[in-house]
Each structure stands twice: as structure tokens, then as C-alpha cells.
Write a protein that holds these residues in place. Structure first.
Motif, mmCIF file in Angstrom:
data_model
loop_
_atom_site.group_PDB
_atom_site.id
_atom_site.type_symbol
_atom_site.label_atom_id
_atom_site.label_comp_id
_atom_site.label_asym_id
_atom_site.label_seq_id
_atom_site.Cartn_x
_atom_site.Cartn_y
_atom_site.Cartn_z
ATOM 1 N N GLY A 310 0.804 -1.227 0.000
ATOM 2 C CA GLY A 310 0.000 0.000 0.000
ATOM 3 C C GLY A 310 0.832 1.269 0.000
ATOM 4 N N HIS A 311 2.098 1.164 0.354
ATOM 5 C CA HIS A 311 2.951 2.359 0.347
ATOM 6 C C HIS A 311 3.081 2.919 -1.075
ATOM 7 C CE1 HIS A 311 5.367 1.938 4.378
ATOM 8 N NE2 HIS A 311 4.080 2.197 4.546
ATOM 9 N N ILE A 312 3.130 4.242 -1.138
ATOM 10 C CA ILE A 312 3.290 4.898 -2.450
ATOM 11 C C ILE A 312 4.754 5.290 -2.639
ATOM 12 C CG2 ILE A 312 2.682 6.939 -3.820
ATOM 13 C CD1 ILE A 312 -0.103 6.786 -2.554
ATOM 14 N N ILE A 313 5.299 4.864 -3.788
ATOM 15 C CA ILE A 313 6.716 5.079 -4.084
ATOM 16 C C ILE A 313 6.833 5.967 -5.318
ATOM 17 C CG2 ILE A 313 8.856 3.898 -4.767
ATOM 18 C CD1 ILE A 313 7.483 1.380 -3.333
ATOM 19 N N ALA A 314 7.647 6.998 -5.205
ATOM 20 C CA ALA A 314 7.990 7.816 -6.377
ATOM 21 C C ALA A 314 9.392 7.401 -6.795
ATOM 22 C CB ALA A 314 7.948 9.297 -6.032
ATOM 23 N N ALA A 315 9.500 6.762 -7.961
ATOM 24 C CA ALA A 315 10.803 6.276 -8.436
ATOM 25 C C ALA A 315 11.241 7.108 -9.627
ATOM 26 C CB ALA A 315 10.697 4.806 -8.842
#
Ligand code: UT7
Length: 332
Positions: A310-315
Motif C-alpha cells: 500500500g505504500h506509495i513510491i515515487a521512483a
């Protein structure tokens, strides 16, 4: 053409690094450098280097195998394998050799080259096949052995790079789309900033028929230009991706940048007002592993329990080409 209702889920990660680790101090016996200079200017303290007994295919297959297991699948379930690399064992491509090694008999496999942006470009490529409903289970690998192509007498580049591989499994999902947005870019007018060029001698094959024969030459880099490019373009592309995902920076759980230089990570986070506690960094141990750096850092953060479902990652990846891009996704 999207197949309505088919979304993406990123369900497993894996990584592999060569056995040998080389600390900064050891490099100061090869070139005129110091642990202090390297650590201060880059954040790098050590890197893993592949021996002649280790291959890109082997490292990449190990990372893929571990990602497939983490996703609760077997190689026989995989429809497609994309290998992002600039250092294939075979210039014809190494993805098929990985497919064979894994026993992923129904998977189509191919290489994709976009240097340090390669993993991100490969994830987005995989997403197109999944969203159109063509494939359900795709392994995306980022792997590089840049130590093969570094000039070990050039202190301005040789201290930066390391070898490794990382992988994820991307699956079709009917429960929402967790690849929330992406933005990719290229600027070939700056191609000479970072190259691993083919060097050749003209060879008169026949009267009036000349061909070029040679090999690839070591990496050349205009470090300051690449630094400036990264610090200006990466925040921009993350902001564009966030806008497309209808998210704000404070909704990001993790900032996952290509691990090139701690100062770049810090400057990008600063520009985006993202606290350093949300910035994933492992370049102290691995250096810049090119296409491997994003999935390697991702896998470590997943396995250590930092990244939760559920964590949101900006890659964001950036590098030779010049190429750069960002993807916003939700883990699990
Ligand atoms: O995957 C993406 C590709 N690459 C990147 O993202 C790299 C982006 N660039 C950078 O990370 C930085 O520009 C570097 C780490 C490559 C260089 O750091 P910098 O702070 O920009 O250093 P510089 O190139 O301005 O060099 C400063 C000095 C120079 O000496 P002088 O001319 O001031 O006397 C260099 O010769 O540091 C010297 N230097 C070194 N000294 C000790 C360069 N490399 C080294 C070294 N050890 N390894």
C-alpha cells in the motif's frame, strides 16, 4: 488501447550482487583518490564487483528467481521477461539466456537498453503489455556489470560504479491499477555527456568497400553536466508524474531514485520538500549499479520491512542518452 479493468500490481522483488566487495580505501591503491573524497562527494563507501567467474546472466537470473518466489509464483507462470541492461553478456541480448536458465519456458524475453533509466523504462514497457491484456505475469530485471567497461585508471569515473541486479514481478490485477503514473524523456543532444562508445578502425574489406571493426571503449562522463541535468530534470519529472497521478509530494511514502550520488538524492529531495527519512539510499554499499540500482534499493527496502503493501513510491531513473523518467506506484 487499454483493456478496461486490467491494472498493474507489483507483487515481488529480488536482487543479487557479486561476492567481492571493494572499499574506497582499496581503490586509493589503484588511482589517486581517498576514502574521504569519495565518501564526501558521492556517499559511496564500497561497491560489489563481478569476478570473471560471475556473469550478468547469472546475477540477473538469481534476482529474477528471488522476485518470482517472493510473488508466490514459479518460472513456469511467467509470460514475459524484460532485461534492462547496458552490459549484456552477449550483444545479441542476454534475456533469452536468463529465460532458459530460469526454465520460464512460456516466457518471451528481450533486452532493453536505456542505461541508468533502463529499469524504469522496462517497467513502463511491461505495463503496456499488461494493460492491453496481452500478458499477465512479467518479470522486469535491471542488471549491469559496468566494472567491465570502466577505465580503472580514470579516478573521475572508476570510483562511482558497482555491479548488481534487481528484479520485480508485475502482474495483471482486476483490483485497481497500482502503477499510478509515469513520465519518460530523452535528450539526445546531450548524448556526449555519458557514453560507452563503439570505437573502430576502418577496414578495407574489398576495393571500395570499407567496414568498421573494433570494440566498445571505456565509459566517458562529463560529471558536472550530468549532475546538473539530474538535479534539474528529476524533480521536474517526479512533479509531472505526481500531477498525472493526482497526488501531492506529501502523499509519497518513499522517494526511490537511481543511486548515483547521495548529493543528487539530497538535492532532489530538498527541491521536492521530501524529508530525508523518506529517501531510500543504499549507494554507500553498492555505488552506482546503473539499471540495477532502483530494483536493488527497492528489494532491500521491501525485505527490511521499510516498504509495506500500500505504500506509495515515487521512483526516478536518469542517465546516459540522456534519458530520464519517473513512475509513481503502490507496492503490493
Ligand atoms: O548514472 C548517472 C551517471 N552519473 C552521475 O550521476 C554522476 C553525476 N556527477 C557526479 O556525481 C559528480 O559530478 C562527481 C561525483 C562525478 C564529481 O563530483 P564533483 O563535486 O562534481 O567534482 P568535480 O568533477 O568538480 O571535481 C572536483 C575535483 C577535481 O580536481 P580539481 O580540478 O578541482 O583540481 C577533480 O580532478 O576533484 C577531482 N577528482 C577527484 N579527486 C579525488 C575527481 N575525481 C576524484 C577522485 N578522487 N576520485
Amino acid at each position: 488501447m487499454n483493456n478496461p479493468g486490467v491494472g498493474i500490481a507489483i507483487t515481488g522483488s529480488g536482487s543479487a550482487t557479486p561476492a567481492q566487495a571493494v572499499a574506497n580505501q582499496a581503490l586509493s591503491t589503484i588511482v589517486d583518490t581517498s576514502d574521504e573524497w569519495i565518501a564526501d562527494r558521492t556517499g559511496i563507501k564500497s561497491r560489489h564487483l563481478a569476478s570473471s567467474g560471475e556473469s550478468l546472466t547469472e546475477l540477473a537470473a538469481a534476482a529474477a528467481r528471488s522476485a518470482i518466489a517472493a510473488a508466490g509464483m514459479t518460472p513456469a507462470d511467467i509470460d514475459m521477461i524484460i532485461l534492462a541492461t547496458s552490459t549484456a553478456d552477449d550483444l545479441f541480448g542476454s534475456a533469452s539466456a536468463i529465460q532458459g536458465r530460469l526454465g520460464a519456458s512460456k516466457a518471451v524475453a528481450f533486452d532493453l537498453t536505456a542505461a541508468c533509466s533502463g529499469f524504469l523504462f522496462a517497467m513502463v514497457t511491461a505495463a503496456q503489455f499488461i494493460r492491453t491484456g496481452v500478458y499477465q505475469n512479467v518479470v522486469v530485471i535491471g542488471a549491469d556489470i559496468l566494472s567491465r567497461w570502466v577505465d580503472w585508471s580514470d579516478r573521475t569515473t572508476c570510483v562511482l560504479f558497482g555491479d548488481g541486479a534487481g528484479a520485480v514481478v508485475m502482474q495483471a490485477s482486476m483490483e485497481g491499477d497500482r502503477l499510478l503514473s509515469f513520465y519518460l524523456a530523452s535528450d539526445g543532444t546531450q548524448n556526449d555527456c555519458l557514453q560507452l562508445p563503439f570505437g573502430f578502425q576502418p577496414h578495407e574489406l574489398l576495393p571500395q568497400v570499407s567496414i568498421a571493426q573494433g570494440t566498445y571503449h571505456p565509459i566517458t562522463m562529463k560529471g558536472r553536466e550530468v549532475y546538473r541535468f539530474a538535479v534539474s530534470k528529476v524533480p521536474e519529472v517526479i512533479e509531472k508524474s505526481l500531477f498525472r497521478a493526482n497526488l501531492t509530494t506529501d502523499q509519497i511514502d518513499w522517494l526511490l531514485l537511481h543511486q548515483a550520488n547521495q548529493r543528487i538524492l539530497d538535492a532532489v529531495a530538498d527541491r521536492l520538500h521530501i524529508p530525508s527519512a523518506k529517501v531510500l539510499s543504499n549507494l554507500a554499499h553498492y555505488g552506482n549499479t546503473s539499471a540495477a540500482s532502483i530494483p536493488l534499493a527497492l528489494d532491500e527496502a521491501v525485505r527490511s520491512g521499510k516498504i509495506q503493501p500500500g505504500h506509495i513510491i515515487a521512483a526516478s531513473g536518469f542517465g546516459a542518452g540522456l534519458t530520464w523518467g519517473a513512475a509513481i506506484f503502490q507496492w503490493g
